[in-house]
Design a protein around this motif. Structure first.
Motif, PDB file in Angstrom:
ATOM      1  N   UNK A   1       5.755 -12.492  -9.768  1.00  0.00           N
ATOM      2  CA  UNK A   1       5.773 -11.330 -10.652  1.00  0.00           C
ATOM      3  C   UNK A   1       7.040 -10.534 -10.387  1.00  0.00           C
ATOM      4  N   UNK A   2       7.737 -10.101 -11.421  1.00  0.00           N
ATOM      5  CA  UNK A   2       8.996  -9.392 -11.252  1.00  0.00           C
ATOM      6  C   UNK A   2       8.761  -8.021 -10.645  1.00  0.00           C
ATOM      7  N   UNK A   3       9.856  -7.374 -10.228  1.00  0.00           N
ATOM      8  CA  UNK A   3       9.729  -6.150  -9.456  1.00  0.00           C
ATOM      9  C   UNK A   3       9.072  -5.019 -10.224  1.00  0.00           C
ATOM     10  N   UNK A   4       9.154  -5.010 -11.543  1.00  0.00           N
ATOM     11  CA  UNK A   4       8.511  -3.934 -12.286  1.00  0.00           C
ATOM     12  C   UNK A   4       7.451  -4.453 -13.243  1.00  0.00           C
ATOM     13  N   UNK A   5       6.958  -5.681 -13.006  1.00  0.00           N
ATOM     14  CA  UNK A   5       5.973  -6.276 -13.908  1.00  0.00           C
ATOM     15  C   UNK A   5       4.661  -5.512 -13.886  1.00  0.00           C
ATOM     16  N   UNK A   6       4.257  -5.020 -12.712  1.00  0.00           N
ATOM     17  CA  UNK A   6       2.996  -4.298 -12.628  1.00  0.00           C
ATOM     18  C   UNK A   6       3.046  -3.053 -13.493  1.00  0.00           C
ATOM     19  N   UNK A 195      -8.215  -8.285 -10.255  1.00  0.00           N
ATOM     20  CA  UNK A 195      -7.361  -7.752  -9.202  1.00  0.00           C
ATOM     21  C   UNK A 195      -5.900  -8.099  -9.477  1.00  0.00           C
ATOM     22  N   UNK A 196      -5.022  -7.103  -9.345  1.00  0.00           N
ATOM     23  CA  UNK A 196      -3.582  -7.309  -9.437  1.00  0.00           C
ATOM     24  C   UNK A 196      -2.937  -6.896  -8.113  1.00  0.00           C
ATOM     25  N   UNK A 197      -1.960  -7.647  -7.687  1.00  0.00           N
ATOM     26  CA  UNK A 197      -1.162  -7.283  -6.524  1.00  0.00           C
ATOM     27  C   UNK A 197       0.310  -7.428  -6.874  1.00  0.00           C
ATOM     28  N   UNK A 198       1.088  -6.507  -6.379  1.00  0.00           N
ATOM     29  CA  UNK A 198       2.520  -6.560  -6.636  1.00  0.00           C
ATOM     30  C   UNK A 198       3.251  -6.023  -5.416  1.00  0.00           C
ATOM     31  N   UNK A 199       4.472  -6.479  -5.226  1.00  0.00           N
ATOM     32  CA  UNK A 199       5.290  -6.024  -4.106  1.00  0.00           C
ATOM     33  C   UNK A 199       6.670  -5.688  -4.647  1.00  0.00           C
ATOM     34  N   UNK A 200       7.028  -4.426  -4.551  1.00  0.00           N
ATOM     35  CA  UNK A 200       8.285  -3.950  -5.111  1.00  0.00           C
ATOM     36  C   UNK A 200       9.362  -3.930  -4.024  1.00  0.00           C
TER      37      UNK A 200
END
Length: 247
Positions: A1-6, A195-200
């Motif tokens: 997932x891209x850095x601002x996808x969330x 559930x969504x997870x993201x790491x910026x």
């Protein structure tokens, strides 16, 4: 997932994610600091403005306020919240203004979205170019050496028949100029949980590094991260407010 996808995919939930943030206190705190250190003007730009809650409070306080963000869905919501304010789609490391400003803010540790030290330096240079003489840049930042990787902040909210749990945590591996902001969202509707997870990726700096980057451009004042009272930084805490006056 891209850095601002969330943020792009879940922009409708962004205000819920930030529901525990006291935007009014932050805005009023920055306004008090501007009154103390600024040039008396009222033109204002909020970098990484998101859906515009800070801009709303600045307008209500009499500022001629505008916002800049990299997310178009966020800006669409900001325009609804603040129809009288101009908003621009753009990168805070590469922006220009048509008329110089008295105050630029960057809340919620968004200065770290610069991603790397070279980009952060470009951001600071752009901010200085955009300010009038005596203009103020106010932002908050975290010292990479003070990050506790075991800490996590979470809260819950109900919205349109769904229950949400949001979490966020800083992570720094101990070396280099990269840290990350880990975000999580759990949405439960009718017994079904998504559930969504993201790491910026974020730029990691110590306060000594940050001051070194700022001092060629600004007279730098550092305060405790408290928007209700103005207290000098205790030289130890890892969260602080930076008030930078254009030289």
């Amino acid at each position: 997932m891209s850095s601002n996808a969330l943020y792009t995919d879940l922009s409708d939930y962004y205000d819920l994610l930030c529901t525990d943030i006291d935007y009014e206190a932050q805005s009023h705190g920055a306004q008090r600091l501007h009154q103390l250190f600024g040039n008396g003007g009222n033109s204002h730009l909020d970098l990484a403005c998101g859906t515009g809650p800070h801009v709303r409070y600045f307008i209500d306080a009499g500022y001629e306020s505008c916002g800049l963000d990299i997310s178009q869905p966020m800006l669409e919501m900001a325009k609804i919240r603040c129809p009288e304010a101009p908003f621009s789609l753009g990168d805070m490391c590469d922006f220009q203004v048509s008329e110089k400003l008295d105050l630029i803010t960057c809340f919620l540790y968004s200065i770290h979205y610069s991603g790397e030290l070279e980009a952060l330096q470009k951001c600071l240079a752009r901010v200085r170019q955009a300010l009038k003489p005596g203009g103020v840049f106010c932002f908050n930042a975290v010292d990479k050496h003070k990050i506790d990787n075991n800490l996590c902040v979470s809260h819950s909210a109900n919205h349109e028949g769904s229950h949400f749990t949001f979490s966020s945590a800083w992570y720094y591996g101990g070396l280099g100029d990269r840290q990350s902001l880990k975000l999580g969202i759990c949405k439960t509707t009718g017994g079904i949980t998504q559930t969504w997870h993201d790491e910026h990726p974020m730029v990691a700096v110590s306060y000594d590094q940050l001051k070194e980057l700022l001092l060629p451009y600004f007279d730098v004042h550092i305060f405790e991260h408290d928007y209700d009272k103005i207290t000098p930084w205790d030289q130890d805490s890892g969260n602080a407010l930076f008030v930078c006056v254009k030289l």
